[in-house]
Write a protein that holds these residues in place. Structure first.
Motif, PDB file in Angstrom:
ATOM      1  N   LEU A   6       0.867  -1.175   0.000  1.00 41.25           N
ATOM      2  CA  LEU A   6       0.000   0.000   0.000  1.00 41.25           C
ATOM      3  C   LEU A   6       0.905   1.226   0.000  1.00 41.25           C
ATOM      4  O   LEU A   6       1.649   1.459   0.950  1.00 41.25           O
ATOM      5  N   LEU A   7       0.858   1.995  -1.089  1.00 40.04           N
ATOM      6  CA  LEU A   7       1.683   3.198  -1.230  1.00 40.04           C
ATOM      7  C   LEU A   7       0.795   4.432  -1.071  1.00 40.04           C
ATOM      8  O   LEU A   7      -0.170   4.611  -1.816  1.00 40.04           O
ATOM      9  N   ILE A   8       1.126   5.267  -0.083  1.00 42.54           N
ATOM     10  CA  ILE A   8       0.373   6.500   0.155  1.00 42.54           C
ATOM     11  C   ILE A   8       1.324   7.666  -0.104  1.00 42.54           C
ATOM     12  O   ILE A   8       2.206   7.967   0.701  1.00 42.54           O
ATOM     13  N   GLU A   9       1.149   8.316  -1.240  1.00 44.97           N
ATOM     14  CA  GLU A   9       2.091   9.330  -1.740  1.00 44.97           C
ATOM     15  C   GLU A   9       1.311  10.318  -2.600  1.00 44.97           C
ATOM     16  O   GLU A   9       0.662   9.918  -3.570  1.00 44.97           O
ATOM     17  N   ASP A  10       1.369  11.633  -2.253  1.00 38.58           N
ATOM     18  CA  ASP A  10       0.571  12.607  -2.992  1.00 38.58           C
ATOM     19  C   ASP A  10       1.296  13.218  -4.176  1.00 38.58           C
ATOM     20  O   ASP A  10       0.678  13.908  -4.987  1.00 38.58           O
ATOM     21  N   ASN A  11       2.596  12.962  -4.301  1.00 36.67           N
ATOM     22  CA  ASN A  11       3.332  13.409  -5.491  1.00 36.67           C
ATOM     23  C   ASN A  11       3.085  12.373  -6.595  1.00 36.67           C
ATOM     24  O   ASN A  11       3.630  11.271  -6.562  1.00 36.67           O
ATOM     25  N   LEU A  12       2.235  12.728  -7.546  1.00 36.76           N
ATOM     26  CA  LEU A  12       1.793  11.748  -8.533  1.00 36.76           C
ATOM     27  C   LEU A  12       2.936  11.227  -9.395  1.00 36.76           C
ATOM     28  O   LEU A  12       2.956  10.062  -9.790  1.00 36.76           O
ATOM     29  N   GLU A  13       3.896  12.094  -9.702  1.00 36.16           N
ATOM     30  CA  GLU A  13       5.043  11.655 -10.505  1.00 36.16           C
ATOM     31  C   GLU A  13       5.857  10.612  -9.740  1.00 36.16           C
ATOM     32  O   GLU A  13       6.217   9.557 -10.284  1.00 36.16           O
ATOM     33  N   LEU A  14       6.121  10.889  -8.467  1.00 35.09           N
ATOM     34  CA  LEU A  14       6.871   9.938  -7.648  1.00 35.09           C
ATOM     35  C   LEU A  14       6.040   8.685  -7.392  1.00 35.09           C
ATOM     36  O   LEU A  14       6.579   7.566  -7.370  1.00 35.09           O
ATOM     37  N   ASP A  28       2.894  -6.163  -5.984  1.00 35.74           N
ATOM     38  CA  ASP A  28       1.627  -5.565  -6.376  1.00 35.74           C
ATOM     39  C   ASP A  28       1.431  -4.303  -5.547  1.00 35.74           C
ATOM     40  O   ASP A  28       1.465  -4.355  -4.317  1.00 35.74           O
ATOM     41  N   CYS A  29       1.234  -3.195  -6.220  1.00 34.95           N
ATOM     42  CA  CYS A  29       1.223  -1.902  -5.531  1.00 34.95           C
ATOM     43  C   CYS A  29      -0.122  -1.208  -5.722  1.00 34.95           C
ATOM     44  O   CYS A  29      -0.553  -0.969  -6.855  1.00 34.95           O
ATOM     45  N   VAL A  30      -0.793  -0.917  -4.619  1.00 29.46           N
ATOM     46  CA  VAL A  30      -2.032  -0.138  -4.642  1.00 29.46           C
ATOM     47  C   VAL A  30      -1.688   1.260  -4.144  1.00 29.46           C
ATOM     48  O   VAL A  30      -1.056   1.409  -3.091  1.00 29.46           O
ATOM     49  N   VAL A  31      -2.091   2.290  -4.891  1.00 31.96           N
ATOM     50  CA  VAL A  31      -1.626   3.646  -4.592  1.00 31.96           C
ATOM     51  C   VAL A  31      -2.779   4.573  -4.220  1.00 31.96           C
ATOM     52  O   VAL A  31      -3.899   4.442  -4.747  1.00 31.96           O
ATOM     53  N   PHE A  32      -2.496   5.501  -3.304  1.00 30.16           N
ATOM     54  CA  PHE A  32      -3.436   6.546  -2.920  1.00 30.16           C
ATOM     55  C   PHE A  32      -2.666   7.837  -2.717  1.00 30.16           C
ATOM     56  O   PHE A  32      -1.537   7.826  -2.228  1.00 30.16           O
ATOM     57  N   VAL A  52       3.287  -1.117   4.185  1.00 24.63           N
ATOM     58  CA  VAL A  52       2.823   0.216   3.778  1.00 24.63           C
ATOM     59  C   VAL A  52       4.031   1.118   3.563  1.00 24.63           C
ATOM     60  O   VAL A  52       4.970   1.121   4.372  1.00 24.63           O
ATOM     61  N   ILE A  53       4.016   1.881   2.457  1.00 25.60           N
ATOM     62  CA  ILE A  53       4.999   2.932   2.207  1.00 25.60           C
ATOM     63  C   ILE A  53       4.257   4.245   2.369  1.00 25.60           C
ATOM     64  O   ILE A  53       3.319   4.542   1.632  1.00 25.60           O
TER      65      ILE A  53
END
Length: 225
Positions: A6-14, A28-32, A52-53
Motif C-alpha cells: 500500500l503506497l500513500i504518496e501525494d506526489n503523482l510523478e513519484l 503488487d502496488c495499490v496507490v493513494f 505500507v509505504i
C-alpha cells in the motif's frame, strides 16, 4: 510471501515511479494520494497488504496521524518515505514504530531493498506468544503448551482472522464474508466453530481469556491477560 504494497504518496510523478518500479520486482502496488481514501481502503482490505509505504506530507492529514490510525487497524510494517529529513522527525517516526525511514530523494532500488529486508524480518519473527499459546503467522500453526493444535480448515480461518484483528470486534457477518463459509451460514453454526476453537485453545466461554463474546455482534480476541 505476500508482496502486496500500500503506497500513500501525494506526489503523482513519484507515485507512478515507485509503483512502476515495485511492479518490476513482482510487488503488487495499490496507490493513494489522499489519506482518508487510503485509510478507508485499509480498514476494509488490510488483510490483503503486507507492508505500507507512507509519505508524511499529505493533504488533509499529517502522515504521523495516519501512521497511528493504520497501526490501530493492523500491526503492519510501515516504511516512511518523506522529504522531512531532519533528525527530529526521524526519531519520532521510529518512536511510533516505523520499520524504516527513507529521506527523499532516494533511488527506487533502495526502497525495494528496504522492503525486502523489512519483510524478511517479519517472516523470521512471525510468531506471537500469548500465555501458553504460540501462534506462527507465516505457517498458520498454533501450539498450546508446545503441542500443535489441529484445527479444521474453517476453524483455522476464523482463528487467524481473530488474530489479525486482535482486540477488535469481529462480527459474524465478517466471519462469513472473509472465510470459506457459505454465505447462508447460520449464526449457530459460526458459534459452534468458535466454541470448538475455544475448547482447543483451552479457553472457557464463561470466563474467557482470549475469545470474548460481544453480544449481538460477534467476538473479540484479546491478549490483555
Amino acid at each position: 510471501m505476500n508482496k502486496n504494497v500500500l503506497l500513500i504518496e501525494d506526489n503523482l510523478e513519484l507515485q507512478n515511479l515507485i509503483s512502476s518500479f515495485l511492479k518490476s520486482y513482482d510487488y503488487d502496488c495499490v496507490v493513494f494520494s489522499k489519506p482518508l481514501e487510503a485509510l478507508k481502503d485499509f480498514e476494509e482490505n488490510h488483510h490483503l497488504y503486507s507492508i505500507v509505504i507512507l509519505d508524511l506530507g499529505l493533504p488533509g492529514m499529517d502522515g504521523f496521524d495516519l501512521f497511528k490510525k493504520l497501526k490501530e487497524i493492523k500491526n503492519i510494517p510501515i516504511i516512511i518515505s518523506t522529504a522531512r529529513d531532519d533528525i527530529g522527525n526521524k526519531i519520532h517516526g521510529f518512536e511510533l514504530g516505523a520499520d524504516d525511514y527513507l529521506a527523499k530523494p532516494y533511488e527506487p532500488r533502495e526502497l525495494v531493498l528496504r522492503i525486502d529486508a523489512t519483510l524478511k524480518r517479519y517472516i523470521n519473527d512471525d510468531k506471537i506468544k500469548i500465555n501458553d499459546l504460540t501462534i506462527d503467522l507465516d505457517k498458520k500453526r498454533v501450539s498450546l503448551e508446545n503441542q500443535e493444535i489441529e484445527f479444521t480448515k474453517i476453524e483455522s480461518e476464523i482463528f487467524f482472522m481473530f488474530i489479525e484483528n486482535m482486540n477488535k470486534v469481529v462480527s459474524r457477518e465478517d466471519i462469513v464474508n472473509q472465510t470459506s463459509l457459505k454465505k447462508d451460514t447460520k449464526n449457530r453454526t459460526i458459534d459452534m466453530h468458535v466454541s470448538n476453537i475455544r475448547f482447543k485453545i483451552n479457553d472457557d466461554s464463561k470466563e474467557a481469556k482470549y475469545i470474548k463474546s460481544v453480544w449481538g455482534i460477534g467476538y473479540k480476541f484479546t491478549n490483555d491477560n
